[in-house]
Design a protein around this motif. Structure first.
Motif, PDB file in Angstrom:
ATOM      1  N   SER A 157       1.152  -1.150  -0.076  1.00  0.00           N
ATOM      2  CA  SER A 157      -0.333  -0.006   0.177  1.00  0.00           C
ATOM      3  C   SER A 157       0.687   1.419   0.212  1.00  0.00           C
ATOM      4  O   SER A 157       1.731   1.534   0.520  1.00  0.00           O
ATOM      5  CB  SER A 157      -0.965  -0.295   1.009  1.00  0.00           C
ATOM      6  N   LEU A 158       0.353   1.907  -1.052  1.00  0.00           N
ATOM      7  CA  LEU A 158       1.431   3.383  -1.156  1.00  0.00           C
ATOM      8  C   LEU A 158       0.212   4.629  -1.186  1.00  0.00           C
ATOM      9  O   LEU A 158      -0.562   4.405  -1.792  1.00  0.00           O
ATOM     10  CB  LEU A 158       1.682   3.882  -2.377  1.00  0.00           C
ATOM     11  N   ALA A 159       0.973   5.597  -0.483  1.00  0.00           N
ATOM     12  CA  ALA A 159      -0.294   6.420   0.153  1.00  0.00           C
ATOM     13  C   ALA A 159       1.244   8.342  -0.451  1.00  0.00           C
ATOM     14  O   ALA A 159       2.047   8.214  -0.296  1.00  0.00           O
ATOM     15  CB  ALA A 159      -0.903   7.387   1.396  1.00  0.00           C
ATOM     16  N   ILE A 160      -0.266   8.936  -1.613  1.00  0.00           N
ATOM     17  CA  ILE A 160       0.890   9.568  -2.546  1.00  0.00           C
ATOM     18  C   ILE A 160       0.095  10.989  -1.609  1.00  0.00           C
ATOM     19  O   ILE A 160      -1.630  11.458  -2.613  1.00  0.00           O
ATOM     20  CB  ILE A 160       1.441   9.927  -3.949  1.00  0.00           C
ATOM     21  N   ALA A 191      -3.027   5.294  -2.786  1.00  0.00           N
ATOM     22  CA  ALA A 191      -4.063   6.108  -2.553  1.00  0.00           C
ATOM     23  C   ALA A 191      -3.535   7.543  -2.923  1.00  0.00           C
ATOM     24  O   ALA A 191      -2.427   7.629  -2.711  1.00  0.00           O
ATOM     25  CB  ALA A 191      -4.429   6.219  -0.976  1.00  0.00           C
ATOM     26  N   VAL A 192      -4.042   8.534  -3.647  1.00  0.00           N
ATOM     27  CA  VAL A 192      -3.519   9.872  -3.836  1.00  0.00           C
ATOM     28  C   VAL A 192      -4.409  10.894  -3.162  1.00  0.00           C
ATOM     29  O   VAL A 192      -5.719  10.943  -3.548  1.00  0.00           O
ATOM     30  CB  VAL A 192      -3.260  10.514  -5.193  1.00  0.00           C
ATOM     31  N   ALA A 232      -4.389  18.051  -2.694  1.00  0.00           N
ATOM     32  CA  ALA A 232      -5.063  18.913  -1.938  1.00  0.00           C
ATOM     33  C   ALA A 232      -4.402  20.118  -3.404  1.00  0.00           C
ATOM     34  O   ALA A 232      -5.914  21.824  -2.480  1.00  0.00           O
ATOM     35  CB  ALA A 232      -3.781  19.656  -1.028  1.00  0.00           C
ATOM     36  N   THR A 233      -4.777  20.307  -3.822  1.00  0.00           N
ATOM     37  CA  THR A 233      -5.137  21.862  -4.997  1.00  0.00           C
ATOM     38  C   THR A 233      -6.329  21.582  -5.497  1.00  0.00           C
ATOM     39  O   THR A 233      -7.400  20.829  -5.903  1.00  0.00           O
ATOM     40  CB  THR A 233      -4.513  21.182  -6.813  1.00  0.00           C
ATOM     41  N   SER A 234      -6.355  23.144  -5.767  1.00  0.00           N
ATOM     42  CA  SER A 234      -8.232  23.336  -6.038  1.00  0.00           C
ATOM     43  C   SER A 234      -8.547  23.676  -7.528  1.00  0.00           C
ATOM     44  O   SER A 234      -9.583  23.302  -7.852  1.00  0.00           O
ATOM     45  CB  SER A 234      -8.154  24.621  -5.626  1.00  0.00           C
ATOM     46  N   ASN A 235      -7.796  23.133  -8.704  1.00  0.00           N
ATOM     47  CA  ASN A 235      -6.979  22.979  -9.698  1.00  0.00           C
ATOM     48  C   ASN A 235      -7.077  21.659 -10.499  1.00  0.00           C
ATOM     49  O   ASN A 235      -7.219  20.846  -9.801  1.00  0.00           O
ATOM     50  CB  ASN A 235      -6.849  24.240 -10.655  1.00  0.00           C
ATOM     51  N   SER A 288      -6.626   2.758  -5.764  1.00  0.00           N
ATOM     52  CA  SER A 288      -7.098   2.498  -4.715  1.00  0.00           C
ATOM     53  C   SER A 288      -8.009   2.944  -4.466  1.00  0.00           C
ATOM     54  O   SER A 288      -9.659   3.552  -3.786  1.00  0.00           O
ATOM     55  CB  SER A 288      -7.192   1.854  -4.199  1.00  0.00           C
ATOM     56  N   TYR A 289      -7.501   4.873  -4.374  1.00  0.00           N
ATOM     57  CA  TYR A 289      -8.304   5.868  -3.514  1.00  0.00           C
ATOM     58  C   TYR A 289      -7.870   6.701  -4.050  1.00  0.00           C
ATOM     59  O   TYR A 289      -6.394   6.909  -4.080  1.00  0.00           O
ATOM     60  CB  TYR A 289      -8.346   5.858  -2.441  1.00  0.00           C
ATOM     61  N   HIS A 290      -9.109   7.756  -4.600  1.00  0.00           N
ATOM     62  CA  HIS A 290      -8.157   9.323  -4.257  1.00  0.00           C
ATOM     63  C   HIS A 290      -9.772  10.312  -4.143  1.00  0.00           C
ATOM     64  O   HIS A 290     -10.541  10.131  -4.594  1.00  0.00           O
ATOM     65  CB  HIS A 290      -8.127   9.629  -6.511  1.00  0.00           C
ATOM     66  N   ARG A 291      -8.510  11.265  -3.458  1.00  0.00           N
ATOM     67  CA  ARG A 291      -9.407  12.628  -3.165  1.00  0.00           C
ATOM     68  C   ARG A 291      -9.020  13.932  -3.984  1.00  0.00           C
ATOM     69  O   ARG A 291      -8.170  14.224  -3.381  1.00  0.00           O
ATOM     70  CB  ARG A 291      -9.562  12.847  -1.548  1.00  0.00           C
TER      71      ARG A 291
END
Length: 65
Positions: free
Chosen positions: A4-7, A33-34, A37-40, A55-58
């Motif tokens: 599992s990696l988070a970027i 998971a990425v 936090a950028t708004s564009n 697997s996950y992206h916000r």
């Protein structure tokens, strides 16, 4: 074995393709998971090319540290 990696990402869309390609070359059993936090949408455009790897992206601004 699954890895599992988070970027965390904030305006680094120029470096993201290299990181994602490197992960694809090194390991085929990865949960990624990425948190963007950028708004564009510049990072989102890059991640759209890697949907099978994610697997996950916000995406969206956050409250900071």
């Amino acid at each position: 074995m699954k890895i599992s990696l988070a970027i965390p990402v904030f305006g680094q869309e120029n470096f993201l393709p290299s990181a994602m390609d490197s992960i694809l070359l090194q390991q085929d059993n990865v949960k990624l998971a990425v948190m963007d936090a950028t708004s564009n949408d510049s990072v989102q455009e890059v991640l759209n090319r890697y949907t099978d790897l994610l697997s996950y992206h916000r995406h969206g601004p956050d409250a900071g540290q």
